[in-house]
Design a protein around this motif. Structure first.
Motif, PDB file in Angstrom:
ATOM      1  N   LYS A  50       0.846  -1.209   0.000  1.00 29.41           N
ATOM      2  CA  LYS A  50       0.000   0.000   0.000  1.00 29.41           C
ATOM      3  C   LYS A  50       0.874   1.249   0.000  1.00 29.41           C
ATOM      4  CE  LYS A  50      -3.849  -1.767   2.767  1.00 29.41           C
ATOM      5  NZ  LYS A  50      -4.628  -1.475   3.964  1.00 29.41           N
ATOM      6  N   ASN A  51       1.829   1.271  -0.887  1.00 31.79           N
ATOM      7  CA  ASN A  51       2.754   2.387  -0.963  1.00 31.79           C
ATOM      8  C   ASN A  51       3.127   2.624  -2.419  1.00 31.79           C
ATOM      9  OD1 ASN A  51       4.447   4.438  -0.165  1.00 31.79           O
ATOM     10  ND2 ASN A  51       6.175   3.064   0.221  1.00 31.79           N
ATOM     11  N   PHE A  52       2.289   3.414  -3.121  1.00 34.74           N
ATOM     12  CA  PHE A  52       2.587   3.714  -4.511  1.00 34.74           C
ATOM     13  C   PHE A  52       2.021   5.067  -4.903  1.00 34.74           C
ATOM     14  CE2 PHE A  52      -1.383   1.279  -4.643  1.00 34.74           C
ATOM     15  CZ  PHE A  52      -2.190   2.059  -5.458  1.00 34.74           C
ATOM     16  N   MET A  53       2.514   5.562  -6.032  1.00 39.41           N
ATOM     17  CA  MET A  53       2.057   6.838  -6.561  1.00 39.41           C
ATOM     18  C   MET A  53       1.482   6.598  -7.957  1.00 39.41           C
ATOM     19  SD  MET A  53       4.056  10.472  -7.090  1.00 39.41           S
ATOM     20  CE  MET A  53       5.292   9.895  -8.225  1.00 39.41           C
ATOM     21  N   PHE A  54       0.233   6.989  -8.144  1.00 40.11           N
ATOM     22  CA  PHE A  54      -0.402   6.957  -9.455  1.00 40.11           C
ATOM     23  C   PHE A  54      -0.130   8.310 -10.104  1.00 40.11           C
ATOM     24  CE2 PHE A  54      -4.037   8.379 -11.972  1.00 40.11           C
ATOM     25  CZ  PHE A  54      -4.080   7.405 -12.951  1.00 40.11           C
ATOM     26  N   THR A  55       0.499   8.304 -11.265  1.00 39.86           N
ATOM     27  CA  THR A  55       0.763   9.522 -12.013  1.00 39.86           C
ATOM     28  C   THR A  55      -0.204   9.575 -13.186  1.00 39.86           C
ATOM     29  OG1 THR A  55       3.087   9.483 -11.384  1.00 39.86           O
ATOM     30  CG2 THR A  55       2.495  10.845 -13.281  1.00 39.86           C
ATOM     31  N   ALA A  56      -1.031  10.605 -13.222  1.00 34.26           N
ATOM     32  CA  ALA A  56      -2.046  10.733 -14.264  1.00 34.26           C
ATOM     33  C   ALA A  56      -1.425  11.319 -15.530  1.00 34.26           C
ATOM     34  CB  ALA A  56      -3.187  11.616 -13.777  1.00 34.26           C
ATOM     35  N   GLN A  57      -1.705  10.686 -16.664  1.00 30.53           N
ATOM     36  CA  GLN A  57      -1.250  11.174 -17.953  1.00 30.53           C
ATOM     37  C   GLN A  57      -2.408  11.706 -18.792  1.00 30.53           C
ATOM     38  OE1 GLN A  57       0.739   7.544 -19.287  1.00 30.53           O
ATOM     39  NE2 GLN A  57       2.683   8.633 -19.091  1.00 30.53           N
ATOM     40  N   GLN A  58      -3.614  11.279 -18.450  1.00 26.63           N
ATOM     41  CA  GLN A  58      -4.784  11.670 -19.223  1.00 26.63           C
ATOM     42  C   GLN A  58      -5.996  11.752 -18.306  1.00 26.63           C
ATOM     43  OE1 GLN A  58      -6.212   8.806 -22.216  1.00 26.63           O
ATOM     44  NE2 GLN A  58      -6.004  10.464 -23.705  1.00 26.63           N
ATOM     45  N   ALA A  59      -6.806  12.788 -18.485  1.00 28.43           N
ATOM     46  CA  ALA A  59      -8.068  12.932 -17.757  1.00 28.43           C
ATOM     47  C   ALA A  59      -9.194  12.634 -18.744  1.00 28.43           C
ATOM     48  CB  ALA A  59      -8.209  14.335 -17.194  1.00 28.43           C
ATOM     49  N   ILE A  60     -10.173  11.859 -18.292  1.00 24.79           N
ATOM     50  CA  ILE A  60     -11.291  11.471 -19.142  1.00 24.79           C
ATOM     51  C   ILE A  60     -12.583  11.867 -18.430  1.00 24.79           C
ATOM     52  CG2 ILE A  60     -12.371   9.564 -20.411  1.00 24.79           C
ATOM     53  CD1 ILE A  60      -9.480   8.164 -19.812  1.00 24.79           C
ATOM     54  N   PRO A  61     -13.091  13.088 -18.703  1.00 29.07           N
ATOM     55  CA  PRO A  61     -14.326  13.520 -18.053  1.00 29.07           C
ATOM     56  C   PRO A  61     -15.537  12.787 -18.617  1.00 29.07           C
ATOM     57  CG  PRO A  61     -13.519  15.221 -19.543  1.00 29.07           C
ATOM     58  CD  PRO A  61     -12.517  14.110 -19.560  1.00 29.07           C
ATOM     59  N   MET A  62     -16.646  12.828 -17.883  1.00 26.77           N
ATOM     60  CA  MET A  62     -17.868  12.154 -18.344  1.00 26.77           C
ATOM     61  C   MET A  62     -18.394  12.786 -19.630  1.00 26.77           C
ATOM     62  SD  MET A  62     -20.077  11.205 -14.979  1.00 26.77           S
ATOM     63  CE  MET A  62     -21.404  10.527 -15.947  1.00 26.77           C
ATOM     64  N   SER A  63     -18.260  14.085 -19.753  1.00 27.77           N
ATOM     65  CA  SER A  63     -18.716  14.750 -20.970  1.00 27.77           C
ATOM     66  C   SER A  63     -17.527  15.472 -21.593  1.00 27.77           C
ATOM     67  CB  SER A  63     -19.821  15.754 -20.642  1.00 27.77           C
ATOM     68  OG  SER A  63     -19.374  16.671 -19.672  1.00 27.77           O
ATOM     69  N   GLY A  64     -17.376  15.318 -22.866  1.00 25.74           N
ATOM     70  CA  GLY A  64     -16.264  15.964 -23.548  1.00 25.74           C
ATOM     71  C   GLY A  64     -15.143  14.987 -23.842  1.00 25.74           C
ATOM     72  N   PRO A  65     -14.178  15.441 -24.607  1.00 24.33           N
ATOM     73  CA  PRO A  65     -13.068  14.565 -25.011  1.00 24.33           C
ATOM     74  C   PRO A  65     -12.060  14.360 -23.877  1.00 24.33           C
ATOM     75  CG  PRO A  65     -12.699  16.774 -25.850  1.00 24.33           C
ATOM     76  CD  PRO A  65     -14.057  16.781 -25.186  1.00 24.33           C
ATOM     77  N   SER A  66     -11.205  13.367 -24.047  1.00 25.05           N
ATOM     78  CA  SER A  66     -10.148  13.143 -23.066  1.00 25.05           C
ATOM     79  C   SER A  66      -9.100  14.255 -23.205  1.00 25.05           C
ATOM     80  CB  SER A  66      -9.518  11.771 -23.264  1.00 25.05           C
ATOM     81  OG  SER A  66      -8.948  11.682 -24.549  1.00 25.05           O
ATOM     82  N   ILE A  67      -8.395  14.500 -22.126  1.00 28.40           N
ATOM     83  CA  ILE A  67      -7.444  15.606 -22.074  1.00 28.40           C
ATOM     84  C   ILE A  67      -6.092  15.051 -21.647  1.00 28.40           C
ATOM     85  CG2 ILE A  67      -6.887  17.775 -20.909  1.00 28.40           C
ATOM     86  CD1 ILE A  67     -10.127  17.768 -20.455  1.00 28.40           C
ATOM     87  N   LYS A 156     -19.263  16.839  -7.499  1.00 30.92           N
ATOM     88  CA  LYS A 156     -18.761  16.922  -8.870  1.00 30.92           C
ATOM     89  C   LYS A 156     -19.103  15.652  -9.638  1.00 30.92           C
ATOM     90  CE  LYS A 156     -14.810  19.715  -7.512  1.00 30.92           C
ATOM     91  NZ  LYS A 156     -13.380  19.773  -7.327  1.00 30.92           N
ATOM     92  N   GLN A 157     -19.088  15.778 -10.967  1.00 25.45           N
ATOM     93  CA  GLN A 157     -19.281  14.601 -11.814  1.00 25.45           C
ATOM     94  C   GLN A 157     -18.134  13.615 -11.617  1.00 25.45           C
ATOM     95  OE1 GLN A 157     -19.375  16.018 -15.877  1.00 25.45           O
ATOM     96  NE2 GLN A 157     -21.550  15.607 -16.055  1.00 25.45           N
ATOM     97  N   THR A 158     -18.408  12.363 -11.913  1.00 25.00           N
ATOM     98  CA  THR A 158     -17.367  11.348 -11.887  1.00 25.00           C
ATOM     99  C   THR A 158     -16.352  11.642 -12.985  1.00 25.00           C
ATOM    100  OG1 THR A 158     -18.922   9.706 -11.059  1.00 25.00           O
ATOM    101  CG2 THR A 158     -16.949   8.870 -12.140  1.00 25.00           C
ATOM    102  N   ILE A 159     -15.102  11.360 -12.700  1.00 25.39           N
ATOM    103  CA  ILE A 159     -14.038  11.562 -13.676  1.00 25.39           C
ATOM    104  C   ILE A 159     -13.084  10.376 -13.612  1.00 25.39           C
ATOM    105  CG2 ILE A 159     -12.624  12.917 -12.078  1.00 25.39           C
ATOM    106  CD1 ILE A 159     -11.801  14.602 -14.621  1.00 25.39           C
ATOM    107  N   GLN A 160     -12.459  10.094 -14.729  1.00 25.81           N
ATOM    108  CA  GLN A 160     -11.511   8.980 -14.816  1.00 25.81           C
ATOM    109  C   GLN A 160     -10.160   9.523 -15.277  1.00 25.81           C
ATOM    110  OE1 GLN A 160     -12.816   5.636 -17.193  1.00 25.81           O
ATOM    111  NE2 GLN A 160     -10.726   5.151 -17.774  1.00 25.81           N
ATOM    112  N   TYR A 161      -9.099   8.903 -14.781  1.00 27.79           N
ATOM    113  CA  TYR A 161      -7.742   9.254 -15.180  1.00 27.79           C
ATOM    114  C   TYR A 161      -7.036   7.983 -15.618  1.00 27.79           C
ATOM    115  CZ  TYR A 161      -8.836  13.348 -12.346  1.00 27.79           C
ATOM    116  OH  TYR A 161      -9.441  14.449 -11.819  1.00 27.79           O
ATOM    117  N   SER A 162      -6.137   8.102 -16.580  1.00 22.88           N
ATOM    118  CA  SER A 162      -5.291   6.968 -16.945  1.00 22.88           C
ATOM    119  C   SER A 162      -3.840   7.385 -16.763  1.00 22.88           C
ATOM    120  CB  SER A 162      -5.560   6.509 -18.382  1.00 22.88           C
ATOM    121  OG  SER A 162      -5.198   7.513 -19.298  1.00 22.88           O
ATOM    122  N   GLY A 163      -3.017   6.424 -16.411  1.00 21.26           N
ATOM    123  CA  GLY A 163      -1.607   6.709 -16.166  1.00 21.26           C
ATOM    124  C   GLY A 163      -0.885   5.446 -15.746  1.00 21.26           C
TER     125      GLY A 163
END
Length: 170
Positions: A50-67, A156-163
């Protein structure tokens, strides 16, 4: 006779070249397999501790394109707490008056921590109660360290990140 000997000599050279290339391919494949296995062990160790860092490379909102994200955004999990510094794109149902710091930020203890493994994917879920909101987080991590993070909250709306995940700095 010379033509036959020359033909066999050329054939022998070609055959030895192909055989040497195949041997090189095997060792390359073995090294690649060893690297994959070492990475899988490292990822499993980070998750188990239980010791890690998630680094986000992309944000994927519920509405709109990924960023695609160019700045350093992350979620750090330690034994009993989570710290997040992530951007937010989407609809905020409720906002603080005069709040200029919009993203998803917290540094609080975790609760309801659960982890399971399904088809080689580590699925982790937990809840963070901060003074501003309650965050329900779900992280799915592959053996190679690539990950997705889903965050849902009340305001806030749900949001997803990938990384990807890695060992935390410092």
């Amino acid at each position: 006779m010379r033509k036959i000997i020359l033909f066999f000599a050329i054939g022998l050279v070609l055959l030895s070249t192909v055989a040497a290339q195949n041997i090189g391919d095997l060792s390359r494949k073995e090294r690649k397999k060893e690297r994959k296995e070492a990475k899988a062990k490292e990822v499993a160790s980070l998750i188990d501790n239980k010791n890690f860092m998630f680094t986000a490379q992309q944000a994927i909102p519920m509405s709109g394109p990924s960023i695609n994200l160019t700045s350093d955004y992350h979620l750090i999990l330690t034994a009993d707490s989570a710290k997040a510094h992530l951007p937010f794109y989407g609809v905020a149902y409720q906002a603080e008056y005069m709040e200029r710091d919009g993203g998803i930020k917290f540094n609080e203890p975790m609760s309801n921590y659960k982890m399971n493994i399904k088809k080689g994917i580590h699925n982790i879920s937990f809840t963070v109660n901060s003074p501003k909101d309650q965050y329900n987080c779900a992280v799915s991590i592959s053996k190679s360290g690539y990950a997705t993070l889903h965050i849902s909250c009340n305001k806030k709306q749900t949001i997803q990140y990938s990384g990807f995940i890695e060992k935390p700095e410092g």
